[in-house]
Write an enzyme that holds these catalytic residues in place. Structure first.
Site, PDB file in Angstrom:
ATOM      1  N   CYS A   7       0.474  -1.115  -0.126  1.00  0.00           N
ATOM      2  CA  CYS A   7       0.152  -0.100  -0.592  1.00  0.00           C
ATOM      3  C   CYS A   7       0.668   1.245   0.268  1.00  0.00           C
ATOM      4  O   CYS A   7       2.028   1.589   0.791  1.00  0.00           O
ATOM      5  CB  CYS A   7      -0.352  -0.244   1.184  1.00  0.00           C
ATOM      6  SG  CYS A   7      -1.978  -1.241   1.196  1.00  0.00           S
ATOM      7  N   ASN A  65       3.849 -10.511  -3.627  1.00  0.00           N
ATOM      8  CA  ASN A  65       2.482  -9.607  -4.065  1.00  0.00           C
ATOM      9  C   ASN A  65       2.418  -9.171  -6.083  1.00  0.00           C
ATOM     10  O   ASN A  65       4.327  -9.485  -6.453  1.00  0.00           O
ATOM     11  CB  ASN A  65       2.683  -8.352  -3.808  1.00  0.00           C
ATOM     12  CG  ASN A  65       1.304  -7.956  -3.573  1.00  0.00           C
ATOM     13  OD1 ASN A  65       0.313  -8.313  -4.016  1.00  0.00           O
ATOM     14  ND2 ASN A  65       0.679  -7.150  -2.329  1.00  0.00           N
ATOM     15  N   GLY A  74      -3.908 -18.186  -6.753  1.00  0.00           N
ATOM     16  CA  GLY A  74      -4.630 -16.438  -6.460  1.00  0.00           C
ATOM     17  C   GLY A  74      -5.338 -16.136  -8.051  1.00  0.00           C
ATOM     18  O   GLY A  74      -5.657 -17.105  -7.819  1.00  0.00           O
TER      19      GLY A  74
END
Length: 302
Positions: free
Chosen positions: A130, A192, A265
């Site tokens: 983030c 990520n 994912g």
């Protein structure tokens, strides 16, 4: 055959879970997948207040993968606790890992403090990809000092073990892993998404409204395996590996590189039962190789 793995004192019935943001918070996939058969349900990112996410279009197909710029849309922690956690109470066999997001240290802490009293939450995964609004928008996970600081701060508030989710958009992933370990992380998860872009050549414009998005899917798997391997040789805390896992072979490869558990994912989008298919394949592999304990696979390739 033992398929149980333990991470930071939390015992999972098997090492297969799904990656945050690809499975809702379990409710959305429960009609396709018996959640009780998963090692854990990893929820979509949860913030202190509702986040609307980015403008559309925010998903695009690319070769052997996809781009997403969802912007961590979520209903906020209060709704999450009343609706999603309550729903997950009926599934006793799978652990619950809650992904936490925020734009500042204060936002992370607010969510962590609220979740500390929730008994159904077994572990927290802290999304440090983030943007840190107080530092000009650079992601927490792209600055080792910020990684260590946010890890230490979250750890001081959390009642559950914390997993720091690392961004691959850095020069040296090992530096970030070491920073998370220095800050007191109980485990790390990686990778990520990688930052990517797609341009429509006919319209001569960006496909995503956000211009850039996070790339995931089979194309990123070799990069993820390399980063998991590097981190497993750099830190002593457990690793949850992810990135392009779509088959049991991908999962085994990730474990051989050093991951104690794996997250599935993008594969969930085109194969809703991908997690259980991979678990079945892993068990067959163990039988064929005469492996009695799944932990014997972890990090044996050096």
């Amino acid at each position: 055959m033992n398929t149980k793995v333990t991470i930071a004192g939390v015992e999972f019935q098997n090492p297969i879970m799904e990656a945050s943001g690809t499975f809702g918070s379990g409710m959305e996939y429960s009609e396709f997948v018996d959640l009780n058969k998963l090692g854990a349900v990893v929820t979509k990112g949860v913030a202190n207040v509702p986040w609307p996410g980015n403008p559309t279009p925010r998903i695009a197909e690319v070769s052997s993968g996809m781009l997403n710029a969802i912007g961590l849309q979520n209903p906020g922690v209060e709704v999450f606790c009343k609706r999603d956690l309550k729903f997950l109470e009926q599934f006793k066999d799978a652990k619950v890992v809650v992904n936490v997001c925020g734009h500042s240290a204060e936002e992370y802490i607010e969510v962590v403090d609220i979740l500390s009293s929730e008994k159904r939450v077994d572990m927290l995964e802290i999304n440090i990809s983030c943007p840190n609004v107080k530092e000009g928008g650079i992601a927490f996970g792209q600055d080792p000092k910020a990684v260590e600081e946010i890890t230490r701060l979250v750890k001081s508030h959390a009642k559950q073990p914390i997993v720091m989710k690392l961004s691959p958009n850095v020069t040296d992933i090992k530096v970030m892993a070491k920073a998370a370990e220095a800050g007191g992380a109980d485990a790390i998860s990686l990778i990520n998404t990688l930052t990517g872009m797609k341009i429509d050549v006919e319209r001569q414009s960006f496909v995503l409204a956000n211009k850039t998005g996070g790339m995931s899917g089979p194309a990123v798997h070799p990069i993820a395996v390399r980063m998991v391997y590097e981190c497993s040789n750099a830190v002593s805390i457990p690793i949850i590996g992810m990135g392009g896992i779509s088959t049991w072979q991908d999962a085994v490869e990730m474990m051989l590189a050093g991951a104690t558990a794996v997250s599935v994912g993008t594969a969930n989008f085109y194969n809703p039962t991908a997690t259980l298919d991979i678990l079945s394949g892993l068990k067959d592999y163990m039988l064929r190789k005469n492996i009695d304990d799944v932990n014997d696979l972890v990090g044996i390739v050096r």
